[in-house]
Design a protein around this motif. Structure first.
Motif, mmCIF file in Angstrom:
data_model
loop_
_atom_site.group_PDB
_atom_site.id
_atom_site.type_symbol
_atom_site.label_atom_id
_atom_site.label_comp_id
_atom_site.label_asym_id
_atom_site.label_seq_id
_atom_site.Cartn_x
_atom_site.Cartn_y
_atom_site.Cartn_z
ATOM 1 N N ALA A 145 1.089 -1.080 0.269
ATOM 2 C CA ALA A 145 0.169 -0.016 -0.013
ATOM 3 C C ALA A 145 0.548 1.858 -0.152
ATOM 4 C CB ALA A 145 -1.198 -0.160 0.973
ATOM 5 N N SER A 146 2.262 1.511 0.689
ATOM 6 C CA SER A 146 3.104 2.346 0.751
ATOM 7 C C SER A 146 3.295 3.072 -0.738
ATOM 8 C CB SER A 146 4.092 1.443 1.409
ATOM 9 O OG SER A 146 4.982 1.714 0.114
ATOM 10 N N GLY A 147 3.031 2.140 -2.189
ATOM 11 C CA GLY A 147 3.663 2.219 -3.121
ATOM 12 C C GLY A 147 4.765 2.052 -3.808
ATOM 13 N N ALA A 148 5.334 1.962 -2.366
ATOM 14 C CA ALA A 148 6.745 1.823 -2.946
ATOM 15 C C ALA A 148 7.333 0.257 -3.107
ATOM 16 C CB ALA A 148 7.828 2.152 -1.953
ATOM 17 N N SER A 149 6.202 -1.138 -2.953
ATOM 18 C CA SER A 149 7.415 -2.281 -3.092
ATOM 19 C C SER A 149 7.113 -2.928 -4.253
ATOM 20 C CB SER A 149 6.486 -2.716 -1.927
ATOM 21 O OG SER A 149 7.329 -4.193 -1.863
ATOM 22 N N ALA A 150 5.844 -4.264 -4.632
ATOM 23 C CA ALA A 150 6.450 -4.635 -5.309
ATOM 24 C C ALA A 150 5.542 -4.281 -6.685
ATOM 25 C CB ALA A 150 6.324 -5.833 -4.976
ATOM 26 N N GLN A 151 3.877 -4.003 -5.827
ATOM 27 C CA GLN A 151 2.709 -3.480 -6.678
ATOM 28 C C GLN A 151 2.722 -2.135 -7.444
ATOM 29 O OE1 GLN A 151 -0.340 -5.179 -5.289
ATOM 30 N NE2 GLN A 151 -1.522 -4.028 -7.744
ATOM 31 N N PRO A 152 2.928 -2.396 -8.782
ATOM 32 C CA PRO A 152 3.278 -1.225 -9.138
ATOM 33 C C PRO A 152 1.904 -0.116 -9.564
ATOM 34 C CG PRO A 152 3.206 -3.070 -10.492
ATOM 35 C CD PRO A 152 2.904 -3.894 -9.438
ATOM 36 N N PHE A 153 3.140 1.614 -9.214
ATOM 37 C CA PHE A 153 1.808 2.477 -9.583
ATOM 38 C C PHE A 153 2.580 3.393 -10.487
ATOM 39 C CE2 PHE A 153 0.528 1.005 -5.264
ATOM 40 C CZ PHE A 153 -0.669 1.036 -5.236
ATOM 41 N N LYS A 154 1.993 2.895 -11.951
ATOM 42 C CA LYS A 154 2.658 3.007 -12.934
ATOM 43 C C LYS A 154 1.689 4.246 -14.039
ATOM 44 C CE LYS A 154 6.935 1.152 -12.560
ATOM 45 N NZ LYS A 154 8.320 0.043 -13.769
ATOM 46 N N THR A 155 0.911 2.990 -13.671
ATOM 47 C CA THR A 155 -0.960 3.951 -15.121
ATOM 48 C C THR A 155 -1.827 3.756 -14.543
ATOM 49 O OG1 THR A 155 -0.984 1.277 -15.357
ATOM 50 C CG2 THR A 155 0.036 2.250 -17.158
ATOM 51 N N VAL A 156 -2.950 3.901 -14.948
ATOM 52 C CA VAL A 156 -3.772 4.116 -14.357
ATOM 53 C C VAL A 156 -4.694 2.795 -13.958
ATOM 54 C CG1 VAL A 156 -6.353 4.573 -14.607
ATOM 55 C CG2 VAL A 156 -4.623 6.940 -15.133
ATOM 56 N N GLU A 157 -4.779 2.006 -14.900
ATOM 57 C CA GLU A 157 -5.013 0.523 -14.731
ATOM 58 C C GLU A 157 -4.474 -0.154 -13.412
ATOM 59 O OE1 GLU A 157 -4.719 -4.068 -17.243
ATOM 60 O OE2 GLU A 157 -3.587 -2.335 -17.878
#
Length: 597
Positions: A145-157
């Motif tokens: 959830a921090s956005g700094a780990s494995a889950q990517p937050f690069k696109t709207v998708e």
């Protein structure tokens, strides 16, 4: 007549040769066919495993399932997982050993172990302990959830994927409460000492202002490429889910665990005090050490290792000129101001990077294969820092996400550096980063073996790596060498206190005192460690058991091969198979020694 007979003989030999060649081709084709089917089965196993555990897929860098979170506590999910391992255990039996290559035979043995150990685990009620202060899913989800780990937050998708995944996570949180209530009725409850450590972790995520909430973090880091409309819509969605669902879910869990669950908490410390607890501990020993050792055998081994390492510590105490006994020397090291030089957290990170720079010139003497995956040192996230240990998070399979060494720095002015060199060797290089990254980058291993984790091997390798410090140009400072001995002592103590807690009726306080009497860790650090062992019985045993086996195999190879022994090739042999049960590693090294003579 002779000439005619020679012609007949020659023709016969040609016929036989042709027949043998045909047979050989048919045999080769048959072997290739078996191999193709075997590898197809392995690919299917891996693919279905990722579908059942999409969080693992995310951590490997496979983003196909980033929107999914099948509830591992749900009956439907448990049934699917059981069926998965049962199916592939039966599939394995279709492949005869003789038709497989040596590498494929090892793969078959590993997959059989994997199926057996997972199926055996269903005999125990671990689902009644879905949350603890150290190991549980909610802590992993907080990292993502921090956005700094494995889950990517690069696109709207990507942002929408996380929202969808949170639906499953929120369902899990509700199930966790239900399972803990069932556990209370059946006699499966955490010790009170652990429950009180979970409460502040949950409380921190009940903060009312959504913009201050951990799960709002991705909104604060929108990529520049996002349109204003995208940002607006996503901000609304994240604000809504945090306010209306995440915060209430954490409030409900915190309320339950801080009241009726805490009231029901055990006053005992060991897992033997739950129903079927002794058998469960024996299973945990097998799971984490990948051996059939008994609790008593491990306890006695721990006592002998503690005594051996204490003798080495006495030599360092004399070298630095300390006049008191060893126990008081521990206190001196714990509280020595010269070993607590930092005032800013970044200085801790810089110190680890400096250790890396010092050892770089020597690394090629021990390793001729180095991973391509990049590496970073980071501070542990604030929400879990007070109860976390230093740890390594693997990079992605494709190497685009770095391997990360996380170090907690809750109070920087009290941060003691005396074990930093051994800690870096263990968690970073050549410990977990080399072992995991080289496995993931392998072009020889089937996919499922690239992400396997057996603690006896993985933690054993990391602890073995600590012993390489002098060969890598480290441990020139006696306090840093004492730190290595302290780290090894810490793992030897684990053999004693883990078995003490879970097989011999020790209390939490007895285990803490034994540790204080035999190592230089702070009381706060030791308390956190003992509570870690209480939360996950048996895991702490894996380090020393694995390290001693790798040391034993190196000594065996050095003795058998003499001048032919090449330390770089030995390390290649240990690392190239990835994580394996220790008995299979021993077989491999024995075969290598025989072939090298």
């Amino acid at each position: 007549m002779i000439k005619k007979m020679l012609i007949i003989v020659c023709l016969s030999m040609v016929f036989i040769a042709c027949k043998n060649e045909t047979t050989s081709k048919e045999s080769t084709a048959s072997i290739n066919d078996v191999s193709a089917k075997f590898n197809e089965m392995l690919d299917n196993y891996y693919e279905e495993s990722l579908q059942l555990n999409p969080l693992q897929a995310t951590f490997t860098g496979d983003n196909r399932f980033n929107d999914q979170f099948p509830n591992p506590l749900a009956y439907e999910t448990v049934t699917k997982v059981k069926a998965h391992f049962t199916k592939y255990k039966e599939e394995l039996e279709k492949f005869d050993e003789a038709s497989l290559s040596e590498s494929e035979q090892m793969t078959k043995a590993i997959l059989k172990w994997e199926c057996d150990i997972n199926l055996e685990g269903f005999n125990y009620k671990s689902e009644y302990f879905p949350i603890d202060q150290m190991w549980s899913v909610n802590l992993m989800m907080g990292q993502l959830a921090s956005g700094a780990s494995a889950q990517p937050f690069k696109t709207v998708e990507d942002y929408d994927n996380w929202l969808n995944r949170l639906d499953g996570y929120i369902a899990w949180m509700a199930s966790a409460g239900e399972k803990m209530k069932e556990g209370m009725e059946a006699g499966y409850v955490l010790p009170k000492a652990l429950i009180v450590k979970v409460l502040p972790q949950l409380k921190a995520l009940t903060v009312k202002n959504p913009e201050e909430h951990l799960f709002y973090s991705p909104v604060k880091n929108f990529p520049d490429s996002f349109s204003e409309e995208d940002k607006k819509q996503l901000t609304e969605k994240y604000t809504k889910i945090v306010t209306e669902r995440i915060i209430p879910a954490y409030e409900t869990l915190h309320e339950f665990m801080s009241t009726e669950y805490l009231d029901a908490g055990r006053t005992t410390s060991g897992i033997a005090d739950i129903p079927n607890g002794k058998d469960f501990y024996n299973y945990q020993i097998k799971l984490y050490t990948t051996t059939n050792m008994t609790a008593n055998e491990i306890h006695e081994l721990g006592l002998s290792e503690v005594a051996r390492i204490a003798e080495e510590m006495e030599k360092i105490k004399e070298q630095v000129g300390y006049k008191g006994d060893l126990k008081s020397f521990f206190d001196d090291v714990r509280n020595k101001k010269e070993l607590m030089p930092f005032t800013e957290p970044q200085q801790v990170i810089d110190n680890f990077n400096a250790i890396h720079d010092r050892m770089k010139p020597q690394i090629e003497k021990l390793f001729d294969k180095k991973p391509k995956t990049p590496f970073e040192v980071r501070r542990t996230e604030a929400f879990r820092e007070k109860s976390a240990s230093a740890e390594y998070n693997p990079g992605s399979l494709d190497g685009t996400r770095p391997g990360i060494f996380y170090t907690p720095i809750p109070e920087v002015t009290k941060y003691n550096t005396y074990s930093d060199e051994s800690l870096f060797l263990h968690e970073a290089i050549p410990g977990h980063h080399y072992q995991i990254s080289l496995t993931q980058e392998s072009e020889e291993l089937p996919k499922f073996r690239k992400t396997l984790w057996y603690s006896g091997y993985g933690e054993g390798w990391a602890l073995y790596s600590e012993s390489l410090g002098k060969e890598l140009g480290l441990y020139t400072d006696p306090y840093q060498y004492f730190g290595m001995l302290g780290a090894e002592m810490h793992r030897a103590i684990r053999l004693v206190v883990d078995t003490g807690l879970h097989a011999k009726g020790w209390t939490r306080e007895q285990a803490i005192q034994y540790s204080l009497d035999n190592e230089a860790e702070s009381e706060a650090g030791i308390t956190s460690e003992i509570e870690r062992y209480m939360a996950n019985p048996g895991q702490a045993l894996s380090y020393k058991i694995g390290q001693l086996k790798i040391r034993e195999l190196r000594a065996k190879a050095e003795t058998a091969l003499g001048d032919v022994f090449d330390i770089r090739e030995f390390h290649n042999q240990v690392l190239e198979t990835g994580c394996v049960p220790l008995a299979l590693l021993e077989d491999k090294i024995d075969n290598w020694i025989t072939a090298s003579k």
